[in-house]
Design an enzyme around this catalytic site. Structure first.
Site, PDB file in Angstrom:
ATOM      1  N   GLY A 117      -7.562  -7.802  -0.444  1.00 50.58           N
ATOM      2  CA  GLY A 117      -7.701  -8.729   0.674  1.00 50.58           C
ATOM      3  C   GLY A 117      -6.921 -10.004   0.446  1.00 50.58           C
TER       4      GLY A 117
ATOM      5  NE  ARG B  22      -4.285  -1.579   1.718  1.00 44.92           N
ATOM      6  CZ  ARG B  22      -5.197  -2.027   2.554  1.00 44.92           C
ATOM      7  NH1 ARG B  22      -4.981  -1.941   3.852  1.00 44.92           N
ATOM      8  NH2 ARG B  22      -6.318  -2.556   2.122  1.00 44.92           N
TER       9      ARG B  22
ATOM     10  N   GLY C 238     -12.889  -4.131   0.625  1.00 42.40           N
ATOM     11  CA  GLY C 238     -14.286  -3.694   0.722  1.00 42.40           C
ATOM     12  C   GLY C 238     -14.624  -2.623  -0.308  1.00 42.40           C
TER      13      GLY C 238
ATOM     14  CE  LYS D 151     -19.026 -14.412   8.625  1.00 39.88           C
ATOM     15  NZ  LYS D 151     -19.179 -13.191   9.402  1.00 39.88           N
TER      16      LYS D 151
HETATM   17  P1  AMP Z   1     -13.243 -13.509   3.210  1.00 35.80           P
HETATM   18  O1  AMP Z   1     -12.695 -12.487   4.159  1.00 35.80           O
HETATM   19  O2  AMP Z   1     -14.717 -13.703   3.309  1.00 35.80           O
HETATM   20  O3  AMP Z   1     -12.759 -13.308   1.783  1.00 35.80           O
HETATM   21  O4  AMP Z   1     -12.657 -14.896   3.691  1.00 35.80           O
HETATM   22  C1  AMP Z   1     -11.302 -15.186   3.725  1.00 35.80           C
HETATM   23  C2  AMP Z   1     -11.098 -16.289   4.706  1.00 35.80           C
HETATM   24  O5  AMP Z   1     -11.891 -17.401   4.342  1.00 35.80           O
HETATM   25  C3  AMP Z   1      -9.682 -16.788   4.767  1.00 35.80           C
HETATM   26  O6  AMP Z   1      -9.144 -16.494   6.024  1.00 35.80           O
HETATM   27  C4  AMP Z   1      -9.800 -18.302   4.577  1.00 35.80           C
HETATM   28  O7  AMP Z   1      -9.015 -19.052   5.468  1.00 35.80           O
HETATM   29  C5  AMP Z   1     -11.266 -18.546   4.852  1.00 35.80           C
HETATM   30  N1  AMP Z   1     -11.747 -19.757   4.189  1.00 35.80           N
HETATM   31  C6  AMP Z   1     -11.694 -20.056   2.887  1.00 35.80           C
HETATM   32  N2  AMP Z   1     -12.193 -21.291   2.668  1.00 35.80           N
HETATM   33  C7  AMP Z   1     -12.572 -21.779   3.846  1.00 35.80           C
HETATM   34  C8  AMP Z   1     -13.146 -23.006   4.268  1.00 35.80           C
HETATM   35  N3  AMP Z   1     -13.427 -23.979   3.400  1.00 35.80           N
HETATM   36  N4  AMP Z   1     -13.416 -23.176   5.586  1.00 35.80           N
HETATM   37  C9  AMP Z   1     -13.120 -22.203   6.477  1.00 35.80           C
HETATM   38  N5  AMP Z   1     -12.588 -21.014   6.141  1.00 35.80           N
HETATM   39  C10 AMP Z   1     -12.308 -20.809   4.843  1.00 35.80           C
END
Ligand code: AMP
Length: 393
Positions: free
Chosen positions: A352, A35, A375, A196
């Protein structure tokens, strides 16, 4: 909107909102300076014109004036990068900041202390913004990563300036996001991953009107399998989003979008890099096991779709890539993106975790653009007007 490249900064003090929200280790050393590097062209152009730069940023989420969130930890690294000694004001407003700003000479740089040491920053407070505004002659916003926030330094402050200017990084981010969202070359494939669905519903819905292929991997995929009647064991699930998952599947069909969910997963008997692991069909995961990465079959299917695409957007890892035993899916998607880019595709990596994965693998130069916004990029792609961009007029 005024663009930085069109503006002559000779004799001007530019108040620049940058995004120096970088990770620091326990010794307050910067562990990833992307950054900071991304803001350098804007600062250098201003200095080269014969102007001076007053930099303001937030760092982390301080509750009080915690030392670990002080921007003083950035000063020596920034000085090295710019090749000049950067001055530092230990408060972003007040007497010292005012004095240092007024003494600033052409070619000099002043970094202000963390904006979020003042709670007025996040509130978008006008009085606080006016105090910041008094430090500079012109305002530049180059902090794409916080452009989705209507904070004092990202939005409110602009009203106190005649010259409000879009920085080089901000302009590049918008330009690259628009390449994907406006008239993308087809086939257009979006890859969504991460934990999520709830964070990504709006962008997924927006993308369903635009993409040919929508790949869904990572933890969010299991909500789709459960919604379809699958046994997902202890995999991540958002129970309240089961209906939504089914409606997204139906919408994809209706809009002729090829929705690719992973055929198989690498499952583990606990959430641990050293867990026992095996491959399983996603509709049939044993009760005490959980899916932590996409399997080899899914990797091959996703890679095939990616390599046949002309425009690719990727946001979110395919598994728990922070653990080496569950990183293969994310690595294989990154590799497919690199190959597609070599063959002429335009590839944009959302910020991210996917950006971190691409950077850590050393692939940043082999894809078309790695966004610095997490975001902010998502909200831009949801079709929302970002306050930080709107404020530039
Ligand atoms: P996000 O911030 O929603 O993009 O999520 C990123 C996070 O999702 C990372 O820290 C990953 O470790 C987690 N992640 C990805 N796949 C899985 C999974 N199958 N089970 C649990 N966590 C996950």
């Amino acid at each position: 909107m005024k663009y930085l490249s069109e503006f002559d900064f000779k004799g001007k003090k530019a108040l620049i909102r940058v995004d120096f929200n970088v990770p620091l280790n326990v010794d307050f050393e910067i562990t990833d300076d992307k950054r900071i590097c991304a803001a350098l062209p804007t600062i250098q152009k201003i200095l080269n014109d014969g102007g001076s730069a007053i930099l303001m940023s937030h760092l982390g989420r301080p509750k009080a004036q915690e030392e670990k969130f002080s921007l003083k930890h950035i000063v020596s690294h920034l000085s090295k990068k710019l090749g000049i000694e950067v001055k530092f004001a230990d408060d972003c407003i007040g007497e010292t900041a005012t004095q240092l700003a007024s003494d600033l000479q052409a070619g000099e740089v002043l970094l202000l202390e963390n904006l979020r040491y003042h709670k007025e920053e996040k509130k978008g407070n006008a009085e606080f913004a006016e105090k910041l505004a008094q430090l500079g002659d012109v305002y530049v916003n180059d902090a794409f990563g916080t452009a989705h926030r209507a904070h004092a330094s990202t939005a409110t402050v602009a009203q106190f300036f005649e010259d409000k200017i879009c920085g080089l990084l901000m302009a590049a981010e918008v330009d690259n996001a628009n390449k994907v969202m406006q008239n993308p070359q087809e086939p257009f494939t979006a890859i969504m991953g991460g934990a999520k669905i709830s964070d990504k519903i709006l962008i997924i819905e927006n993308l369903l009107d635009r993409v040919d292929n929508l790949i869904i991997g990572g933890g969010m995929a299991y909500t789709f399998f459960k919604a379809q009647g699958g046994n997902i064991g202890g995999s991540l699930v958002e129970e309240e989003k089961l209906e939504l998952a089914n409606s997204l599947i139906a919408k994809a069909k209706e809009k002729n979008v090829n929705l690719l969910l992973p055929s198989d997963s690498v499952i583990a008997d606990k959430f641990d890099n050293e867990a026992n692991r095996k491959t399983a069909d996603n509709m049939d995961i044993e009760a005490s096991w959980m899916g932590l990465d996409i399997g080899e079959k899914a990797q091959a299917e996703f890679a095939e779709a990616i390599k046949n695409s002309k425009t690719i957007l990727w946001n979110g890892p395919m598994g728990v890539f922070e653990m080496s035993n569950f990183a293969s899916g994310t690595i294989s998607v990154a590799e497919a993106l690199v190959e597609a880019t070599k063959n002429g595709a335009f590839s944009l990596i959302g910020g991210g975790d996917s950006a971190a994965a691409v950077n850590n693998l050393g692939f940043a130069q082999d894809v078309s653009y790695v966004s610095t916004g997490g975001g902010a990029l998502l909200e831009f792609m949801e079709g929302k007007e970002l306050p930080g961009i709107k404020a530039l007029g």
